[in-house]
Write an enzyme that holds these catalytic residues in place. Sequence first.
Site, mmCIF file in Angstrom:
data_model
loop_
_atom_site.group_PDB
_atom_site.id
_atom_site.type_symbol
_atom_site.label_atom_id
_atom_site.label_comp_id
_atom_site.label_asym_id
_atom_site.label_seq_id
_atom_site.Cartn_x
_atom_site.Cartn_y
_atom_site.Cartn_z
ATOM 1 N N GLU A 58 47.719 -5.016 44.733
ATOM 2 C CA GLU A 58 48.314 -3.549 45.494
ATOM 3 C C GLU A 58 49.214 -2.895 45.705
ATOM 4 O OE1 GLU A 58 45.549 -6.549 46.290
ATOM 5 O OE2 GLU A 58 44.282 -5.552 46.014
ATOM 6 N N HIS A 128 38.311 -6.237 57.538
ATOM 7 C CA HIS A 128 38.149 -4.983 56.745
ATOM 8 C C HIS A 128 37.105 -3.560 56.639
ATOM 9 C CE1 HIS A 128 37.494 -7.878 53.223
ATOM 10 N NE2 HIS A 128 36.982 -6.555 52.736
#
Lengths: 326, 335
Positions: A58, A128
């Site tokens: 990322e 998450h």
Amino acid sequence: MREIRYLEALSEALREEMRRDPKVIVVGEDVRHSLRGVTKGLLDEFGPDRIYDTPISEAGFTGLATGAAMAGMRPVVEYQINALIFVAFDQLVDQAQKLRYMMGGQGRIPVTYLVPASGARRGLAGQHSDHPYPLLIHMGMKVVVPSTPRDAKGLFKAAIREDDPVVVFAPAALLPVKGPVPEEEYTIPLGQGEVKREGSDLTIVAVGPLVPEALKCAELLAAEGISAEVVDPRSLLPLDRDTILASVRKTGRVLLFDDSNRSCGYAAELAAVIAEEAWASLQAPIRRLTRADVPVPFSPPLEAYVLPSRDRLLAECRQLLAASRA
Amino acid sequence: MMRVDVRLDRDGLITLYRTMRLIRRFEERVVELVNRDEIPGVTHEYVGQEAVATGVCHALRPDDVITSTHRGHGHILAKGGDPRRMIAELMGKAAGYNRGRGGSMHIADLSLGIFGANGIVGAGAPIACGAALAAKLEKTDRVAVAFFGDGGMNQGVVHEALNLAAIWKLPVLFVCENNGYAISAPISQMAAVERLAVRAVGYGMPGESVDGMDVLAVYGATTHAVERARGGGGPTLLECRTYRFVGHFTAEKARGIKYRTDDEIAEWRTRDPLETYPAWLKQEGICDPAQVDAEVEARLEEAVAFARQSPFPAPEEALDGMYAVPYPGLPARGW
Ligand SMILES: Cc1ncc(C[n+]2csc(CCOP(=O)(O)OP(=O)(O)O)c2C)c(N)n1
Ligand SMILES: [Mg+2]
């Protein structure tokens, strides 16, 4: 008007912008097979030069988008999960967001970052379930959090056309929700909030996935003879202060309803703005209903306890009226 | 077929099977429980990769540390995790390993050296390095194992961890479980080298690729790497070539994405360690696998019953345990 899902609205927005501008490219994990559903069909229509499946890197692909943007492209970066913002944080806030200013206003960095599964959704647990927009706003990044399919399409398109980095948070809870979306071309400019329901007794400023909850709450309150106005900022930075302040001046009472952490959260910023600008109109203390300052726990009863809910909002609204000056 | 260059006695050979069978059946039970809505959230099954966790952890001691991944059930069971408390955690129950705070991707048991599964790909690798540094500073011969996938192998923090371990000669074993895919992304398109173990060269550490479908090969390679680490010889990168027989996560089928051919899956299934290894045990007259199967079944039956009867945690508990050193008003409630 036709009704489509929030997810489809995002998908349409991206497709239309890719057709409109050949410089728009898409970068992210599993975007060719479209695990998240936003990029469905793009590989077939636009070919492999416009849509890239990245390795799990990322920080790397976020920086790559910055460089591509500085060199003339208009990348859209998809983060498969909300927490990937943390992995990419330096490249987002210390690079993409700062470079133009630090270079003396040279150049443009038109990158759009899409977070198509923001927030908690029953059992995704601590790593998450975040809505990390306050962190980005704190660092000066433009951020939008649309609450309806119509807003999602219009704001995503505007974000892609914006010549600065913009993060679009698409709450996981809203992706399957259907709503009216015009067929003709439109965008919704950054920096424009919307009154989603008019009322006169109190103002609920709700963010993203909590907007539908606030609207349901307002309906329930109406049955008790309480008239609640629901304001959706939509664009968190730039913020449409006028719409919020006008509502607070009208009702004199405000409840901030936001699913990010409480300390230094988005509601804290809104509370400060209202206290500074609309103090004289307030008939009761500003109230905040936010997420607790803990990682979202996995177990459903624990998760429900730490997240802001409609039931708690109802109770808060009643208390707000009770606590008002005569 | 079976490579045995490190000796194991009969009990050891049977234990390997028992562990692999436990993992396989555990995962199959998990899928049932997910489908019955008894397990919320997302679970990633370890089906197909059992030989890796089993072979690696069999070469470890109870005081060695592992860091695991989103696909962690197999690692945890192989390191001695209690299936009762694991299933309770998966159900979000109070008796779960993390008291319902973590769920599938976060199960931890520090007393067994299990420093947690992890929801962030690659995040466990530097944590394993830290455990290894502590082992060194405390002058023990403990080692740490970082599990990660082929996808994790491309994450920046994993590369940083490899370098840290190499320059400080940390007693770490990096176990890259190359199952060919990171969700839909084939490793052949995500890495320009065919054998991920060759990356070790760039960091100045030994790297080896082993057949991750062969539990004895994994056990053997791990034993050598662990011996080296315990003796002060530093880290190793061990690539275990394996395959997951099932979707990336339980509900993948429902998403309708297809990135592997049925032929490819069928081809790998012919090498299923839960077929080949028990067949070998039987053929060699080492044991009757059916007896082990019955034992495993009984253990899982009991585990599910235990988890089912465990209560959910009280909602107010959600704010407990955030800090080792509490202060009034922390953590803030949302209202
Ligand atoms: C840093 C980070 N990026 C992306 C994800 C989303 N994600 C979860 S698992 C996964 C694939 C991991 O592939 P691999 O490391 O090969 O492990 P496998 O799933 O094959 O066991 C991805 C992309 C994540 N959890 N963390
Ligand atoms: Mg993999």
